[in-house]
Enzyme design. Structure first.
Site, mmCIF file in Angstrom:
data_model
loop_
_atom_site.group_PDB
_atom_site.id
_atom_site.type_symbol
_atom_site.label_atom_id
_atom_site.label_comp_id
_atom_site.label_asym_id
_atom_site.label_seq_id
_atom_site.Cartn_x
_atom_site.Cartn_y
_atom_site.Cartn_z
ATOM 1 N N LYS A 78 0.863 -1.182 0.000
ATOM 2 C CA LYS A 78 0.000 0.000 0.000
ATOM 3 C C LYS A 78 0.891 1.220 0.000
ATOM 4 O O LYS A 78 1.851 1.290 0.775
ATOM 5 C CB LYS A 78 -0.852 -0.030 1.286
ATOM 6 C CG LYS A 78 -1.886 1.054 1.352
ATOM 7 C CD LYS A 78 -3.154 0.668 0.616
ATOM 8 C CE LYS A 78 -4.114 1.824 0.437
ATOM 9 N NZ LYS A 78 -3.801 2.695 -0.716
ATOM 10 N N LYS A 114 5.320 2.247 -2.952
ATOM 11 C CA LYS A 114 5.235 3.675 -3.289
ATOM 12 C C LYS A 114 5.548 3.826 -4.769
ATOM 13 O O LYS A 114 6.306 3.037 -5.331
ATOM 14 C CB LYS A 114 6.247 4.470 -2.464
ATOM 15 C CG LYS A 114 5.937 5.956 -2.385
ATOM 16 C CD LYS A 114 4.932 6.240 -1.277
ATOM 17 C CE LYS A 114 4.571 7.708 -1.210
ATOM 18 N NZ LYS A 114 3.769 7.998 -0.008
HETATM 19 P P1 NAD Z 1 0.340 18.372 -1.643
HETATM 20 O O1 NAD Z 1 0.899 18.278 -3.002
HETATM 21 O O2 NAD Z 1 -1.131 18.368 -1.455
HETATM 22 O O3 NAD Z 1 0.920 19.671 -0.886
HETATM 23 C C1 NAD Z 1 2.280 19.910 -0.766
HETATM 24 C C2 NAD Z 1 2.453 21.267 -0.109
HETATM 25 O O4 NAD Z 1 3.847 21.494 0.103
HETATM 26 C C3 NAD Z 1 1.949 22.424 -0.987
HETATM 27 O O5 NAD Z 1 1.304 23.388 -0.182
HETATM 28 C C4 NAD Z 1 3.239 22.986 -1.548
HETATM 29 O O6 NAD Z 1 3.144 24.358 -1.891
HETATM 30 C C5 NAD Z 1 4.147 22.799 -0.352
HETATM 31 N N1 NAD Z 1 5.561 22.930 -0.710
HETATM 32 C C6 NAD Z 1 6.202 22.449 -1.801
HETATM 33 N N2 NAD Z 1 7.468 22.895 -1.812
HETATM 34 C C7 NAD Z 1 7.621 23.656 -0.697
HETATM 35 C C8 NAD Z 1 8.693 24.394 -0.162
HETATM 36 N N3 NAD Z 1 9.876 24.434 -0.769
HETATM 37 N N4 NAD Z 1 8.498 25.064 1.002
HETATM 38 C C9 NAD Z 1 7.298 25.044 1.625
HETATM 39 N N5 NAD Z 1 6.235 24.362 1.153
HETATM 40 C C10 NAD Z 1 6.408 23.674 0.009
HETATM 41 O O7 NAD Z 1 1.021 17.153 -0.834
HETATM 42 P P2 NAD Z 1 0.493 16.438 0.474
HETATM 43 O O8 NAD Z 1 -0.340 15.278 0.058
HETATM 44 O O9 NAD Z 1 -0.033 17.440 1.425
HETATM 45 O O10 NAD Z 1 1.864 15.810 1.030
HETATM 46 C C11 NAD Z 1 2.761 16.546 1.834
HETATM 47 C C12 NAD Z 1 3.655 15.576 2.569
HETATM 48 O O11 NAD Z 1 2.843 14.692 3.357
HETATM 49 C C13 NAD Z 1 4.493 14.651 1.693
HETATM 50 O O12 NAD Z 1 5.710 14.369 2.353
HETATM 51 C C14 NAD Z 1 3.669 13.396 1.609
HETATM 52 O O13 NAD Z 1 4.438 12.254 1.311
HETATM 53 C C15 NAD Z 1 3.133 13.358 3.020
HETATM 54 N N6 NAD Z 1 1.937 12.521 3.196
HETATM 55 C C16 NAD Z 1 0.804 12.752 2.470
HETATM 56 C C17 NAD Z 1 -0.316 11.970 2.697
HETATM 57 C C18 NAD Z 1 -1.628 12.220 1.999
HETATM 58 O O14 NAD Z 1 -2.619 11.551 2.350
HETATM 59 N N7 NAD Z 1 -1.726 13.150 1.076
HETATM 60 C C19 NAD Z 1 -0.258 10.896 3.623
HETATM 61 C C20 NAD Z 1 0.909 10.706 4.338
HETATM 62 C C21 NAD Z 1 2.005 11.513 4.128
#
Ligand code: NAD
Length: 424
Positions: A78, A114
């Site tokens: 997953k 992943k």
């Molecule tokens: P997303 O694409 O929805 O959002 C990413 C955010 O990070 C955006 O606001 C973007 O502008 C910001 N960002 C990018 N570059 C940046 C920088 N240099 N400085 C500051 N902000 C910056 O992604 P997401 O789904 O929110 O994922 C974010 C993190 O959480 C990742 O590490 C992802 O692996 C992790 N994550 C996501 C989920 C999920 O369900 N979406 C689950 C577990 C972990």
């Protein structure tokens, strides 16, 4: 035009090395067998594909797509699919290993996987992204499967991409297989509560940690890096608990307001502003690195990996770090944060709310019956709180950090699975 072959970007330390470094420390504290450690250091399957896409302007581009299945010991693999320019085999490998540990910590019957495509989704049209997602799905048709390997959204992807993925998978396999992906739109078999689930898990982890620290949520402040899926929902839900959010930031702007940022207004603003914070007037602009060292009680990195380096760690003022992002802290920073007495709720626990509700979505798809949002949230909160308690107890029992407590929790489960199944 052809994209260049990907190697580990020079400015990034290998993320998989960061996984191995933590694994080695945890294995030593816990006393993991060498055989199991060796198995976990080698992902089960790594697939790389080339995806030729006709761009809107008539040029042909070939994109690199990746999927790694780290482990299927505890169930089908997953893990999300990421669209970003730094996607490479190293990053996908690391994220897949974290998924194995995260699913084990969350007590889900899943292994870890992943995937990702090296691309800049912000510079692509909707049509180009649809073609790319469907080409990737077709190329991975034999990797994905309801009981085999189940993708979900991650950075740069959302329910929209999962709907395209489902469509391509269904057409390739000539049927309807909603459980092949999670994080789908609700109308296509998605679960209520999934969109906010990772942010909700961040909120539940924060409340659990504050209770251990005997701090009142109504009297603490927080800074949140990232205002996408995880960061915006986490900010909103923390704020609803009375926590004052003094700093938020994304890749376009970083804002500070010591009286607390109006998070509802920020969310409304980004909805109509191309999903970015640039131009939002709810605080003064600060430098992006100032958010991480801001004078707040809680720091929530919810954007990128490797942002809390050893140097940044020295200057952190928060007492509590809740890792919404995957891998935001480098291994060098771990002992510095420990010496400073900062509690770190690690990614493989703190952001496990997303995969927990993904599991609920998959169960609902298999069952063919759908739960109200309140039921999803209730089950989620119970599951996150139970995981937090197990990790906390392991950290106490082994006299170590929450991160190591989480790794030990995962290693106990994966080791017993490997040993029960045998060595073949
Ligand atoms: P997303 O694409 O929805 O959002 C990413 C955010 O990070 C955006 O606001 C973007 O502008 C910001 N960002 C990018 N570059 C940046 C920088 N240099 N400085 C500051 N902000 C910056 O992604 P997401 O789904 O929110 O994922 C974010 C993190 O959480 C990742 O590490 C992802 O692996 C992790 N994550 C996501 C989920 C999920 O369900 N979406 C689950 C577990 C972990």
């Amino acid at each position: 035009m052809t994209t260049k072959t990907t190697t580990v970007p020079a400015e990034h330390q290998s993320m998989f090395d960061a996984v191995l470094a933590r694994l080695d420390v945890a294995a030593k504290i816990y006393g993991l067998s060498d055989e199991v450690a060796t198995i976990l250091k080698n992902p089960q399957k790594q697939v790389k594909v080339s995806l030729p896409i006709m761009m809107d302007n008539g040029t042909m581009r070939v994109f690199e797509g990746f999927r790694t299945v780290h482990s299927t010991i505890l169930g089908p693999s997953k893990g999300g699919i990421r669209y970003a320019m730094d996607v490479c085999d190293d990053e996908v490998k690391a994220l897949s290993a974290w998924m194995t540990f995260k699913c084990a910590v969350a007590n889900l019957p899943y292994g870890g996987g992943k995937g990702g495509i090296k691309c800049n989704p912000r510079e692509m049209s909707v049509g180009e992204l649809e073609r790319l997602t469907k080409a990737y799905t077709t190329a991975m048709a034999d990797v994905f499967g309801v009981d085999k390997d189940i993708p979900a959204p991650d950075m740069g992807t959302s329910g929209r991409e999962m709907a395209w993925l489902l469509d391509a998978y269904n057409k390739t396999h000539r049927g309807n297989f909603p459980g092949v992906t999670t994080g789908k739109p609700v109308g296509l078999g998605g679960s209520l509560g999934r969109d906010a689930a990772t942010g909700r898990g961040v909120m539940i982890s924060t409340l659990a940690a504050l209770a251990k620290m005997k701090l009142d949520p109504k009297k603490v402040t927080a800074a949140v890096q990232g205002f996408g899926n995880v960061g915006s929902h986490a900010s909103r839900l923390l704020n609803e608990q009375g926590i004052k959010i003094c700093a938020i930031g994304d890749h376009t702007a970083t804002l500070w307001n010591e009286n607390g940022i109006d998070i509802k207004a920020a969310i409304e603003f980004v909805k109509t502003n191309n999903n970015v914070l640039k131009g939002f007037k709810g605080g003064v602009e600060i430098k992006p690195e100032e958010l991480l060292t801001a004078k707040v009680d809680i720091l929530v990195p919810a954007a990128l990996q490797n942002v809390i380096t050893g140097e940044v760690a020295q200057n952190i003022n928060a007492k509590l770090i809740i890792e919404g992002a995957n891998g935001p802290t480098t291994p060098e920073a771990d002992p510095i944060l420990k010496d400073k007495g900062i509690i770190v709720v690690p990614d493989i626990l703190a952001n496990g709310g997303g995969v927990t509700v993904s599991y609920f979505e998959w169960v609902q798809n298999k069952y063919g019956r759908y739960w109200p949002e309140a039921e999803v949230n209730e089950k989620h909160d119970a599951s996150m709180n139970a995981a937090f308690e197990t990790v906390w107890k392991n950290a106490e029992q082994y006299n170590t950090t929450m991160r190591m407590g989480a790794y030990i929790t995962a290693l106990q489960k994966v080791e017993s699975g490997i040993k029960a199944k045998g060595w073949y």
